[in-house]
Design an enzyme around this catalytic site. Sequence first.
Site, PDB file in Angstrom:
ATOM      1  CB  VAL A 163      32.991  45.577  44.574  1.00 23.37           C
ATOM      2  CG1 VAL A 163      34.444  45.987  44.434  1.00 23.37           C
ATOM      3  CG2 VAL A 163      32.861  44.117  44.972  1.00 23.37           C
ATOM      4  CE  LYS A 164      30.493  41.154  45.937  1.00 23.33           C
ATOM      5  NZ  LYS A 164      30.956  40.146  46.852  1.00 23.33           N
TER       6      LYS A 164
END
Length: 381
Positions: A187-188
């Site tokens: 998700v980063k």
Amino acid sequence: MKEPMRKEFLPYARHDISEDDIKTVAEILKGNWITTGPTIAAFEKAIVDYTGARFAVAVNSGTAALDIAVGALGLTPGDEAITTPFTFSATSNAILYHGIKPVFADIDSHSWNLDPIDVRRKITSRTRAIILVDYSGQPCDIDELKSIANEHNLFLIEDAAHSLGATYKDVKVGVHADLTTFSFHSVKHITTGEGGMVTTNDQQLSDKLMMLRSHGIDRDAGSRYGPEAGWAYDMKMLGRNYRITDFQCALGISQLRRLDEFIAKRRKLVALYRSLLPPDIQTIVEKQDRRSAWHLFPVLVPKGVSRDAIFKKMRQGNIGVNVHYIPVYRHSYYQQHHPADPNDFPVTESVFSRIITLPLFPKMTEEDVHDVVETLKTALQ
Ligand SMILES: *Cc1c(COP(=O)(O)O)cnc(C)c1O
């Protein structure tokens, strides 16, 4: 119930892997080194070049990065580290791994980052470190926190899981604190599947980080390979196996080339959100001297409106809203082992009661943003 406007569920975050990314990974998988090989140092070098830090040490998660960062400080059980409760629990868990006491300070009502005034209040004779989190991608009040750290002889660790590529006074995140940690979870900003990195300008800390990621041993497998190499090595510290693989690092290198483009897209989507959102929806204030990398786009629902009702309606409308974060002291483990009184954190509690994270990721379209805002407006009616 009415048909949701969106047919397909929109997640709050999603990775963006290109054909080039895949090709780079496949090349490494065909080679002789899939772990402990040269691509790890190449990824570290790429992060050094990008952030301007002198040293970078790659590991297999952001949590591992935080763990070895705290480990490298050589603190003693009973020591205290001040951190924000408004983060993923990994931040303060890294303090616990070392028998150190986490002490929470409240957040600032505009940035939802650590409030330096409350940090000052929480300092005792046992305080040794401050672990700050650049919440949502906006760097903390680094100068204020640095001067507190200098005054009281404290280490500064920056958990930059949200802020790779962000700047503070035109200087990129990665060089401001004694140690800065990053996460490459999917998700980063950039991903290696799972992965992390620590940057520092301090050679001694860097040497310790290198050992701590691989059992506390002073020589890696690469340096013990080949006709000239000897067999000897020494285990100098109690480390773990936090090594990342070469093929993950290949993905990291390839993704890093796309980072500025990812951030530009995130900023564009945030600007669009801001232009469309109703005026009673409060958003994070981006301070003038810094530039957020916008990992998350959390907003506050209007006072008196039930966040949980909005959350439910938006999920039913196929919008993958989320809550970042449940204040760490509210988790049952912390209540049992490190109890803190929520009344001591009025800003954290107030933000938590109204917060909702709207979807934001580079692959999102402008149409997606319109869908989110329309669904939110309907939910608010
Ligand atoms: C993602 C995240 C971490 C942990 O990173 P992992 O790579 O998932 O271990 C730590 N701190 C914060 C603030 C994060 O968002």
